[in-house]
Scaffold this active site. Structure first.
Site, PDB file in Angstrom:
ATOM      1  N   GLU A  50     -20.456 -36.139  32.100  1.00 25.02           N
ATOM      2  CA  GLU A  50     -21.752 -35.443  32.137  1.00 25.02           C
ATOM      3  C   GLU A  50     -22.471 -35.494  30.800  1.00 25.02           C
ATOM      4  OE1 GLU A  50     -18.972 -34.222  33.403  1.00 25.02           O
ATOM      5  OE2 GLU A  50     -19.345 -33.569  35.468  1.00 25.02           O
ATOM      6  N   PHE A 112     -14.585 -20.252  41.846  1.00 25.37           N
ATOM      7  CA  PHE A 112     -14.160 -21.584  41.424  1.00 25.37           C
ATOM      8  C   PHE A 112     -15.359 -22.360  40.868  1.00 25.37           C
ATOM      9  CE2 PHE A 112     -13.500 -26.136  42.522  1.00 25.37           C
ATOM     10  CZ  PHE A 112     -12.468 -26.377  41.620  1.00 25.37           C
ATOM     11  N   GLN A 113     -15.182 -22.913  39.691  1.00 29.97           N
ATOM     12  CA  GLN A 113     -16.217 -23.664  38.988  1.00 29.97           C
ATOM     13  C   GLN A 113     -17.489 -22.843  38.732  1.00 29.97           C
ATOM     14  OE1 GLN A 113     -16.627 -27.658  40.750  1.00 29.97           O
ATOM     15  NE2 GLN A 113     -14.967 -28.339  39.402  1.00 29.97           N
ATOM     16  N   LYS A 162     -25.669 -23.194  45.227  1.00 30.07           N
ATOM     17  CA  LYS A 162     -25.471 -24.133  46.333  1.00 30.07           C
ATOM     18  C   LYS A 162     -26.193 -23.686  47.604  1.00 30.07           C
ATOM     19  CE  LYS A 162     -21.927 -26.937  48.528  1.00 30.07           C
ATOM     20  NZ  LYS A 162     -20.493 -27.256  48.621  1.00 30.07           N
ATOM     21  N   MET A 473     -18.359 -41.456   6.883  1.00 31.64           N
ATOM     22  CA  MET A 473     -19.192 -40.544   6.108  1.00 31.64           C
ATOM     23  C   MET A 473     -18.362 -39.387   5.545  1.00 31.64           C
ATOM     24  SD  MET A 473     -22.150 -40.187   4.874  1.00 31.64           S
ATOM     25  CE  MET A 473     -23.658 -40.714   5.685  1.00 31.64           C
TER      26      MET A 473
END
Lengths: 561, 166
Positions: A50, A112-113, A162, A473
């Site tokens: 993602e 969940f999630q 959802k 760096m």
């Protein structure tokens, strides 16, 4: 006709004229993906992470000037997206990120999630929304795109439960935007512009200081015109590379921590700064109480909060830079300017005394040479992305950027792992250009899974890995400021980069001579496939010049012969 | 001429800022989040809907240099649901305090003291007396100090400041 919320998302994207969306499906966003499957208005590019979807949308936006769009699912899908949002936020990139959320009936139960996505994205977005019901979804989608691209642009996050994507509702998208609390100023105040011009005309050593806002507002032609009309020299920030064009005689280079001597001395000696879409970042100003001590400041910015945040201007002008520049260019004829020829030639002297340079070698490839050589071979034909680190600064210093939106880099947040996915967005958005990503052996491993996306969607990103077997760096700072105690920056344990990209289905070349590099770059361009050119470079090369942290701009470490 | 931080007066001043916001979810967390993210101070915060409108008024008392206060106002203005930000200098400020005092204290003494601060006894039970007063924040502070010294209060609750331009 009633459609479901998922379809509304598709319709909004279609109405906004977006032709590509980056994303990754999951449970809470499946309704939207089901509609993506059914439509043919835009392409969906499935990234492998993602974070990369957001960076790709970001790169697409930076290269094309359009709003980037990414879609992710709830929970870990969204939390993975946060670095991408923060990157875009720091550099004011217009973007809309849509995330799925658990159904409204589950919100607040640690389902969940489930994660408080809008709570997390609040500090790293321009604005965000949790959609509560289907009635407000069309308005929110419309507002999201409007807010993302207007005023000071930025990423906007829309979190959609959802059940809302499944619910049917009326989709009325053509409505006018009605946001009584959000009315960004675009036109600069003419009287204030006139006063600023009066001050500029009286200055003896004025300097134009251009920032990323010049790119975002597409003002680069107007800025070139203004500089030419007035003969005022110009310095660019990292984010403004390309605005003036590499060969512009008024360009004194990039300023700041790794800026050119001429640019930093110009900033140190100027008596009037014309700041155009730049925000006086600490990497630019160096030690603040020594920064342009006696200069008058004209500050043009679309964001009133950026004005006076770090330095206090004498002539603040709030407005869209493009529109303000148009006014400036029109009104400039009413003023008699001083002759700045001696000021310009003084800065040219500095450029001659201490040009941007490196000590080349025949034994080992210098990273700066690679950047310069790529520029000689591809020049304006390439759009260049970078990751973050030494290679990023060498690219900013030595690549001959000729136009705005040619250089795509993570400035404000400094996000390692940005380069490859951003280059995918560039490759998709600018199919007629060559997409070059300068990266390091540290950075490239941070989003390497995206090679798969490049292969699947035929995105011919050429990754030039400047391999010094170090986190370069950080190693440089350890060398200079920590008595060479190289804590955890030795990256000698490495994959076989050539085999690695071949395993994904791209092409790879390992080079350690200049001839090999030329040949590899030629082959990579011809291959039209995702490519690695792993260049074994001088391990201990430093980025110079350098203004050490907390020092003034004229206290630079310069290259010694 | 000098341009930078010290250009502004570095003296910290107390300021009352009122913010008119759209009455919607999470707007308060946006405001508070802005203060915490940028390291600004909140001394007091009150929120209530504005009658007959879709807006709420948030009154914030903060302390900072002029530069910080300017930034607070600008950053608040930048938030999308914010309609208007006022930085007040000439306002009527009111703060309310509720104080619970054990019943064994002298009731008439309590009443007399409260009256001196335009307060009064609100409730008496067999365990405790509750007094309240509404006044300028500094006077309310004094009232609390005196009560604390004299009457061993069980509980003190302040409302935070509401303000209106004179």
């Amino acid at each position: 006709m009633k459609i479901n919320g998922a379809r509304m998302v598709i319709e909004a994207i279609r109405h906004e004229g977006v032709d590509v969306v980056f994303g990754y499906p999951g449970g809470a966003i499946m309704n939207v993906y089901d509609e993506i499957y059914k439509q043919n208005h835009f392409q969906h590019i499935l990234t492998r992470h993602e974070q990369a979807a957001i960076h790709a949308a970001d790169g697409y936006s930076r290269a094309t000037g359009k709003v980037g769009v990414a879609i992710v699912t709830s929970g870990p899908g969204f939390t993975n997206a946060v670095t991408g949002l923060a990157t875009a936020y720091m550099d004011s990139i217009p973007m809309v990120v849509i995330s799925g959320q658990v159904p409204t009936s589950i919100i607040g139960t640690d389902g969940f999630q489930e994660i408080d996505a809008v709570g997390i994205s609040r500090p790293c977005t321009k604005h965000n929304y949790l959609v509560q019901n289907i009635e407000e979804l069309p308005r929110i989608l419309k507002e999201a795109f409007y807010v993302a691209r207007s005023g000071r642009p930025g990423p906007v996050h829309v979190d959609i439960p959802k059940d809302v994507t499944a619910t049917m509702g009326d989709f009325d998208y053509e409505k006018e935007i009605n946001m009584p609390t959000y009315k960004p100023t675009t036109k600069g105040n003419k009287r204030q512009i006139k006063k600023a011009l009066e001050a500029i005309a009286q200055a003896k050593k004025p300097l134009i200081y251009v920032g990323g806002g010049a790119v975002l507002s597409n003002a680069f032609v107007d800025i070139r015109e203004f500089a030419k009309k007035t003969n005022i020299p110009v310095v660019e920030t990292l984010m403004a590379r390309g605005v003036m064009g590499a060969d512009n005689p008024l360009l004194m280079g990039m300023l700041g921590m790794h800026g050119e001597y001429s640019a930093n001395m110009a900033m140190y000696e100027t008596d009037l700064i014309i700041s155009l879409g730049a925000r006086f970042d600490d990497r630019v100003t160096g030690r603040l109480d020594q920064f342009a001590k006696s200069a008058t400041i004209v500050h043009v910015d679309v964001d009133p909060a950026s004005i006076g945040k770090i330095v206090v201007p004498h002539y603040p002008i709030v407005g869209d830079l493009k529109l303000v520049m148009e006014d400036l260019n029109e009104m400039v004829h009413d003023f008699e300017f001083n002759d700045y020829a001696s000021w310009v030639s003084r800065l040219k002297e500095y450029q001659k005394e201490q040009p941007l340079r490196f000590v080349d070698s025949d034994e080992v490839i210098k990273p700066q040479w690679v950047v310069k050589r790529t520029g000689e071979l591809l020049g304006y034909k390439a759009i260049v992305t970078t990751d973050v680190g030494q290679h990023q600064m060498w690219t900013a210093q030595f690549y001959p950027f000729d136009f705005a939106r040619q250089f795509v880099t993570s400035g404000g947040l400094g996000t390692m792992g940005f380069g490859l996915p951003a280059a995918m967005g560039v490759a998709r958005g600018k199919e007629d250009k060559v997409s070059i990503n300068f990266t390091g052996d540290g950075s490239i491993l941070m989003n390497i899974q995206e090679l798969m996306t490049c292969v699947e969607y035929k995105l011919p990103v050429i990754n030039i890995i400047l391999n010094n077997n170090y986190l370069g760096m950080v190693r440089q700072w350890q060398t200079m400021f920590y008595d060479d105690r190289l804590a955890e920056t030795d990256l000698s344990t490495q994959p076989d980069f050539v085999k690695l990209i071949e395993a994904f289905g791209g092409v790879g070349y390992r080079v350690s001579t200049k001839e090999q590099f030329d040949e590899a770059l030629h082959k990579a361009v011809e291959a039209k496939k995702v490519a690695f050119i792993e260049v074994i470079v001088d391990r201990r090369e430093n980025v110079l010049p350098m203004v050490p942290n907390g020092h003034a701009l004229n206290e630079m470490h310069l290259l010694k012969d | 001429m000098n341009n930078f931080n010290h250009y502004y007066d570095s003296i910290e001043t107390r300021r009352v800022i009122s913010v008119i916001v759209i009455n919607e979810d999470s707007v308060l967390s946006r405001i508070v989040g802005l203060f915490s993210a940028r390291g600004y101070n909140i001394d007091s915060l009150t929120v209530a809907p504005i009658p007959d409108s879709e807006y709420s008024r948030i009154t914030i008392v903060t302390v900072g240099s002029k530069r910080v206060i300017d930034q607070i106002v600008k950053q608040l203005n930048k938030l999308i649901p914010v309609l208007k930000v006022n930085e007040h200098s000439n306002v009527i400020e009111k703060d309310t305090v509720l104080i619970k005092i054990p019943i064994d204290q002298n009731l008439s003494d309590v009443a007399a003291l409260a009256a001196a601060y335009r307060g009064s006894i609100q409730n008496v039970t067999e365990d405790a007396i509750v007094v309240s007063a509404t006044d300028e924040p500094s006077r309310i502070m004094n009232f609390i100090k005196v009560i604390q010294k004299r009457f061993h209060p069980l509980e003190i609750v302040r409302s935070g400041v509401v303000a209106m331009e004179r």
